[in-house]
Design a protein around this motif. Structure first.
Motif, short mmCIF file in Angstrom:
data_model
loop_
_atom_site.label_atom_id
_atom_site.label_comp_id
_atom_site.label_asym_id
_atom_site.label_seq_id
_atom_site.Cartn_x
_atom_site.Cartn_y
_atom_site.Cartn_z
N GLU A 72 0.80 -27.84 -19.95
CA GLU A 72 -0.49 -27.83 -19.25
C GLU A 72 -0.97 -29.24 -18.94
O GLU A 72 -1.77 -29.44 -18.03
N CYS A 73 -0.47 -30.21 -19.70
CA CYS A 73 -0.98 -31.58 -19.58
C CYS A 73 0.01 -32.53 -18.93
O CYS A 73 -0.36 -33.64 -18.55
N THR A 74 1.26 -32.15 -18.83
CA THR A 74 2.26 -33.04 -18.28
C THR A 74 3.25 -32.26 -17.42
O THR A 74 3.23 -31.02 -17.40
N SER A 75 4.09 -32.95 -16.72
CA SER A 75 5.07 -32.32 -15.83
C SER A 75 6.01 -31.40 -16.62
O SER A 75 6.45 -31.73 -17.72
N ASN A 76 6.31 -30.22 -16.03
CA ASN A 76 7.23 -29.31 -16.72
C ASN A 76 8.63 -29.89 -16.81
O ASN A 76 9.37 -29.60 -17.75
N VAL A 77 9.01 -30.71 -15.85
CA VAL A 77 10.32 -31.36 -15.91
C VAL A 77 10.36 -32.36 -17.07
O VAL A 77 11.31 -32.42 -17.84
N ALA A 78 9.30 -33.16 -17.17
CA ALA A 78 9.23 -34.12 -18.28
C ALA A 78 9.19 -33.41 -19.62
O ALA A 78 9.81 -33.86 -20.59
N THR A 79 8.49 -32.28 -19.68
CA THR A 79 8.40 -31.52 -20.94
C THR A 79 9.78 -31.06 -21.40
O THR A 79 10.16 -31.26 -22.56
N THR A 80 10.52 -30.42 -20.50
CA THR A 80 11.86 -29.93 -20.88
C THR A 80 12.81 -31.09 -21.16
O THR A 80 13.65 -31.00 -22.06
N THR A 81 12.68 -32.16 -20.41
CA THR A 81 13.54 -33.32 -20.62
C THR A 81 13.36 -33.90 -22.02
O THR A 81 14.33 -34.31 -22.67
N LEU A 82 12.13 -33.91 -22.50
CA LEU A 82 11.85 -34.46 -23.83
C LEU A 82 12.23 -33.50 -24.95
O LEU A 82 12.78 -33.91 -25.98
N PHE A 83 11.95 -32.21 -24.77
CA PHE A 83 12.11 -31.26 -25.86
C PHE A 83 13.55 -30.78 -26.03
O PHE A 83 14.00 -30.57 -27.17
#
Length: 588
Positions: free
Chosen positions: A469-480
């Motif tokens: 909700e707070c950051t890009s979904n691409v960045a989220t999956t890339t990090l997790f």
């Protein structure tokens, strides 16, 4: 003092970048190991992605500089990660989507389906959701939303004005669809969807409120179904491609376990269930629980429904008959999907396993190969029936028709920044593996083996749904995803059991306008408050996590064999031998 704060705010992004670079320096300076160097890069990129102090794609380029300087990877190794097979699949799939959008095939599909569904309030919501979800499976969620919102608002305007036309005895004029405007006032008349349950006429205020609620519900239906529809195919939204690329990068011996067919078998039922539950929730929230009224059974409604139906019919008629280009794109699009499904389906020998197999019996072609092949064909075939026409700019000279796809069209619409963002994620995953950070994280996460895997999956899905909700979904999956892969290896759990929920949960960005572009588009059209979106999206996030949990513990088990710990994921065999109970039935 006020001027000082204004100056700091104006330079906030410069200050954020500078402060992050300095404040994180003690980590690599004090702990001088490759693991610490890689952790510094990941933490720095994560914070820059969250704050967006630098463009997302620019932040994704940092591994090219930092990894060679820190001795983690050679520059040549890092650069290869930015153009892997998954990136090729992204480019090829998007080229086909650009052709569909360029020749207005998506609009013809949308209007055709709405003509079939009809314009009764509940069915109208369902029709827009089905069309938007289907289109977002193949073209970008943003483009789908941008096309569907004006159509939806045009239908609402005609519903709103039809009652007055009927009362005055006027015919409804033909309506040319126009782009809606953000300054447009909230409609003041009845939209035709609210059926009076008594013989007493409704007040103008009641009609205005009902129309406003229906407008809100339809807007949210469109943006939510765009996000939901994207999860159904591996090319539907970027986090799906991130997962496929990360799995192939971290586990190179996985045997292409995540391909178009296997993903579709897992994600499409998930999408359908989530879409239907979303429709019911939004219907109850904005239309009420009187389902007889919602489905338009009542007196005095037929004229208004016919008026709205006429809007859709008029727009469909204005498209005219299908052109040669539309027919060609349709055939090539269907061929692309068929080739994707039959390349390596898993439950029967595909053409990739048989005709194009290597010595080990593995397919030498990928989904990216198919996408690029169809794209190349589109660059070769003309957009009109072969023949010569006179060049309007040069009278007397003949000119061949343009190809179905031109490089100018592709270059204008291709999101090259997402391509770089994908590559940055793959570089991070490879750097974590090379530096030993993945193995270190895995050792630290071994206590999680005492938590039931199903509970772990739910907690991670909720965490990712909140984070996205707070950051890009691409960045989220890339990090997790790399962290979850290490965790799964450490506790001898099938990596996809935690990675798949993470990828799907990153698409559950329903609560805030800034969470995803489709939300921003419908919010900009007016009629919605942040509280409206948060109220509808909060429960929808919970529903989404529950549906993902259902899918990952039921039909996904047989598709991906999630009840076993695969040989291609082994990194600590002794740990697995000590914990054999974790190698079977993770979700049960």
């Amino acid at each position: 003092m006020a001027t000082c704060w204004q100056a700091l705010w104006a330079y906030r992004f410069y200050l954020i970048v500078l402060c992050l670079l300095i404040f994180l320096l003690p980590l690599p300076l004090i702990v001088q190991t490759k693991e610490a160097y890689c952790a510094y890069t990941i933490i720095l990129m994560a914070l820059l992605w969250c704050t967006e102090a630098l463009p997302l794609a620019v932040t994704a380029l940092l591994p090219i500089v930092l990894f060679p300087l820190m001795g983690i990877m050679d520059a040549s190794e890092v650069c290869i990660e930015y153009f892997k097979d998954t990136n090729i699949l992204f480019v090829g799939g998007l080229m086909v989507a650009i052709a569909v959008e360029h020749w207005n095939l998506h609009k013809r599909i949308a209007l055709g389906v709405l003509l079939i569904i009809g314009v009764r309030p509940a069915l109208l919501l369902l029709g827009f959701m089905l069309v938007t979800a289907f289109l977002s499976m193949w073209i970008s969620n943003t483009a789908t939303t941008a096309m569907m919102v004006p159509i939806g608002h045009a239908v609402l305007e005609q519903l709103q004005g039809s009652q007055k036309d009927v009362e005055e005895g006027n015919d409804n004029p033909t309506f040319e669809l126009q782009e809606a405007c953000s300054e447009k006032e909230v409609p003041k008349l009845d939209n035709g969807q609210a059926v009076s349950v008594s013989s007493e006429p409704k007040t103008q205020k009641t009609q205005e409120q009902e129309h406003h609620h229906f407008r809100q519900g339809l807007s949210l239906c469109i943006c939510y179904s765009a996000s939901i529809g994207g999860i159904a195919t591996v090319t539907g939204t970027t986090p799906n491609l991130v997962l496929q690329g990360q799995v192939n990068s971290i586990f190179p011996e996985n045997g292409n376990v995540v391909n178009f067919a296997s993903w579709f078998g897992f994600a499409f039922p998930t999408m359908v269930i989530l879409l239907l539950l979303s429709w019911l929730w939004l219907q109850v929230l904005f239309l009420g629980v009187n389902f007889r009224k919602n489905f338009g059974f009542g007196e005095g409604e037929e004229e208004r429904k016919q008026a709205a139906y006429q809007v859709i019919k008029t727009q469909h008629r204005l498209l005219g008959p299908m052109s040669f280009a539309e027919k060609t794109v349709t055939v090539l699009f269907v061929l692309l999907v068929v080739l994707w499904f039959t390349r390596e389906p898993g439950f029967f020998p595909g053409w990739g396993d048989t005709a194009f197999a290597n010595e080990k019996g593995q397919s030498m072609v990928s989904d990216g190969t198919v996408a690029i092949f169809i794209s190349l064909v589109m660059f070769i075939l003309p957009s009109k029936i072969p023949g010569l026409t006179e060049d309007p700019k040069k009278p007397g000279k003949l000119k061949a028709p343009p190809a179905i796809l031109t490089w100018k069209t592709v270059n204008d619409k291709m999101p090259w920044n997402v391509l770089i963002l994908l590559g940055g994620g793959f570089a991070l995953a490879k750097g974590s593996e090379k530096s030993g950070l993945s193995e270190w994280l895995g050792d630290k996460l071994t206590p999680l083996q005492h938590i039931p895997p199903s509970a772990t999956s739910i907690i991670l899905s909720l965490l990712v749904a909140i984070f996205t909700e707070c950051t890009s979904n691409v960045a989220t999956t890339t990090l997790f995803l790399p962290i979850l892969a290490s965790m799964a290896q450490a506790i001898c759990l099938h990596p996809l059991y935690v990675m798949l929920p993470c990828a799907l949960a990153s698409s559950l960005a329903f609560m805030l306008p800034v969470a995803t572009p489709p939300n921003s588009i419908v919010f900009s059209f007016g009629g919605l408050k942040v509280s409206d979106m948060a109220r509808a999206g909060f429960l929808l996030n919970i529903i989404g996590v529950l549906v993902i949990t259902l899918s990952i513990n039921s039909w996904s088990v047989s598709i991906f064999k999630l009840d076993t710990f695969p040989s291609w994921a082994h990194s600590n065999t002794s740990q697995c031998l000590l914990n054999p109970s974790n190698t079977t039935e993770p979700g049960l």
